[in-house]
Design a protein around this motif. Structure first.
Motif, PDB file in Angstrom:
ATOM      1  N   UNK A  80       0.830  -1.210   0.000  1.00 13.38           N
ATOM      2  CA  UNK A  80       0.000   0.000   0.000  1.00 13.38           C
ATOM      3  C   UNK A  80       0.863   1.259   0.000  1.00 13.38           C
ATOM      4  N   UNK A  81       1.968   1.235   0.742  1.00 15.97           N
ATOM      5  CA  UNK A  81       2.890   2.375   0.756  1.00 15.97           C
ATOM      6  C   UNK A  81       3.485   2.611  -0.633  1.00 15.97           C
ATOM      7  N   UNK A  82       3.882   1.532  -1.291  1.00 13.20           N
ATOM      8  CA  UNK A  82       4.468   1.643  -2.628  1.00 13.20           C
ATOM      9  C   UNK A  82       3.449   2.237  -3.597  1.00 13.20           C
ATOM     10  N   UNK A  83       2.229   1.728  -3.553  1.00 12.91           N
ATOM     11  CA  UNK A  83       1.173   2.232  -4.440  1.00 12.91           C
ATOM     12  C   UNK A  83       0.905   3.707  -4.160  1.00 12.91           C
ATOM     13  N   UNK A  84       0.813   4.072  -2.891  1.00 13.80           N
ATOM     14  CA  UNK A  84       0.553   5.457  -2.503  1.00 13.80           C
ATOM     15  C   UNK A  84       1.690   6.375  -2.956  1.00 13.80           C
ATOM     16  N   UNK A  85       2.931   5.947  -2.778  1.00 12.87           N
ATOM     17  CA  UNK A  85       4.080   6.744  -3.206  1.00 12.87           C
ATOM     18  C   UNK A  85       4.090   6.931  -4.719  1.00 12.87           C
ATOM     19  N   UNK A  86       3.778   5.881  -5.460  1.00 10.17           N
ATOM     20  CA  UNK A  86       3.731   5.984  -6.920  1.00 10.17           C
ATOM     21  C   UNK A  86       2.659   6.978  -7.356  1.00 10.17           C
ATOM     22  N   UNK A  87       1.509   6.921  -6.714  1.00 13.44           N
ATOM     23  CA  UNK A  87       0.442   7.878  -7.046  1.00 13.44           C
ATOM     24  C   UNK A  87       0.882   9.304  -6.775  1.00 13.44           C
ATOM     25  N   UNK A  88       1.549   9.511  -5.652  1.00 12.95           N
ATOM     26  CA  UNK A  88       2.008  10.855  -5.296  1.00 12.95           C
ATOM     27  C   UNK A  88       3.042  11.357  -6.307  1.00 12.95           C
ATOM     28  N   UNK A  89       3.930  10.486  -6.734  1.00 14.69           N
ATOM     29  CA  UNK A  89       4.949  10.869  -7.712  1.00 14.69           C
ATOM     30  C   UNK A  89       4.355  11.153  -9.076  1.00 14.69           C
ATOM     31  N   UNK A  90       3.306  10.418  -9.444  1.00 14.82           N
ATOM     32  CA  UNK A  90       2.667  10.635 -10.745  1.00 14.82           C
ATOM     33  C   UNK A  90       1.883  11.933 -10.791  1.00 14.82           C
ATOM     34  N   UNK A  91       1.355  12.354  -9.648  1.00 14.33           N
ATOM     35  CA  UNK A  91       0.541  13.573  -9.623  1.00 14.33           C
ATOM     36  C   UNK A  91       1.390  14.837  -9.475  1.00 14.33           C
TER      37      UNK A  91
END
Length: 92
Positions: A80-91
Motif C-alpha cells: 500500500x505504501x508503494x502504491x501510494x508513493x507511486x500515485x504521489x509521484x505521478x501527480x
C-alpha cells in the motif's frame, strides 16, 4: 486472518506475485481485501488500510496472537505504501 493462498488472477497491471489470492480482513473497510485490489482502492481507502495494518504491525502482542494476520498486514502495508508513493509521484 491467515493468508488464503490459491489461484492466480491475470489482471492487467498487477504483478504476478501480487495477483495470488491473499486476503486481508479490514475492520475499517468492513470487508476482505485481496492484494490485487489495493491497486483499485481510492487513496482514502488505501490510507485506511495503511493505518489499520500499521496498527497491527506495531502491536507487540499481534505477532504472538495471530501470526498469519501479522504477516499479511506487513505485506499489505508495504504494498500500500508503494502504491501510494507511486500515485504521489505521478501527480507531481
Amino acid at each position: 486472518m491467515s493468508p488464503i493462498v490459491g489461484s492466480y488472477s491475470a489482471e492487467p497491471g498487477v504483478p504476478l506475485q501480487e495477483s495470488q489470492d491473499r486476503w486481508f480482513k479490514s475492520d475499517l473497510l468492513r470487508r476482505e481485501v485481496n492484494l490485487s485490489e489495493l491497486y483499485e482502492l481510492s487513496q482514502g481507502e488505501l490510507d485506511l488500510i495503511m493505518a489499520e495494518t500499521a496498527t497491527i504491525r506495531s502491536d507487540p502482542d499481534s505477532s504472538r496472537n495471530n501470526r498469519g494476520k501479522f504477516v499479511v498486514a506487513g505485506y499489505v502495508l508495504e504494498l500500500a505504501k508503494i502504491i501510494s508513493d507511486r500515485r504521489a509521484n505521478q501527480s507531481s
